[in-house]
Design an enzyme around this catalytic site. Sequence first.
Site, PDB file in Angstrom:
ATOM      1  N   CYS A  70       0.723  -1.189   0.016  1.00 56.04           N
ATOM      2  CA  CYS A  70      -0.168  -0.153  -0.196  1.00 56.04           C
ATOM      3  C   CYS A  70       0.748   1.215   0.081  1.00 56.04           C
ATOM      4  CB  CYS A  70      -0.994  -0.023   1.058  1.00 56.04           C
ATOM      5  SG  CYS A  70      -1.786  -1.404   1.333  1.00 56.04           S
TER       6      CYS A  70
HETATM    7  C1  BEZ Z   1       0.680  -5.096   1.718  1.00 56.46           C
HETATM    8  O1  BEZ Z   1       0.219  -4.313   1.228  1.00 56.46           O
HETATM    9  O2  BEZ Z   1       1.957  -5.068   1.880  1.00 56.46           O
HETATM   10  C2  BEZ Z   1       0.168  -6.160   2.593  1.00 56.46           C
HETATM   11  C3  BEZ Z   1      -1.350  -6.296   2.613  1.00 56.46           C
HETATM   12  C4  BEZ Z   1      -2.051  -7.339   3.019  1.00 56.46           C
HETATM   13  C5  BEZ Z   1      -1.175  -8.028   4.139  1.00 56.46           C
HETATM   14  C6  BEZ Z   1       0.142  -7.773   4.281  1.00 56.46           C
HETATM   15  C7  BEZ Z   1       0.721  -6.847   3.642  1.00 56.46           C
END
Ligand code: BEZ
Length: 182
Positions: A70
Amino acid sequence: MLRAFIPQATRIGTRSFHASRMNCIAVGELLPNVKVQIDSPANEVSSRDFFKRNKRAVLIGVPGAFTPGCSKTHVPSYLTAYSELKQKGVELVACVSVNDAFVMKAWGESLGVEDKIKMLADPRAEFVKSLDLAFDATGVLGSVRSKRFALLIEDAVVKKLYVEPDNTGISCTLAQTVLKDL
Ligand code: BEZ
């Protein structure tokens, strides 16, 4: 009343959190009227009112503030595309996550979103559950979280919907995909 004890949110297999809708929000549907928070828990806004104020908006949902995908890829794609989105008539870009408002504010500051992306907090997951875009991320992130999605919204009505098939991957929800459809 007995009705008060009947759970409104039921989970049927892996498909739905809401008894009233078997699939996630669809193109043509009005956004639900659910409170989300901006900057502090005291500053609550109705999701429908918030998006009605803008003719055309993009809302992304993400699994978690400060998670690598994200922070490094998904949200930055909207910062990079911001001018082009504006040129194509997008008046509001917003990001929602199941985190508290203070975390969302700090995350936005760390990403340098300034006024370009409104950081919306959905601490109890009520908004993403109302869209049926929540999933059980207890094992990794400790709670129900938002699937990774992007919605193109006009006058609070969903015009396009992009949802990652595995909930958290980054394939079809980047700004470049949304831009192509504008
Ligand atoms: C990420 O966007 O890096 C992520 C999303 C869900 C769980 C773990 C990491």
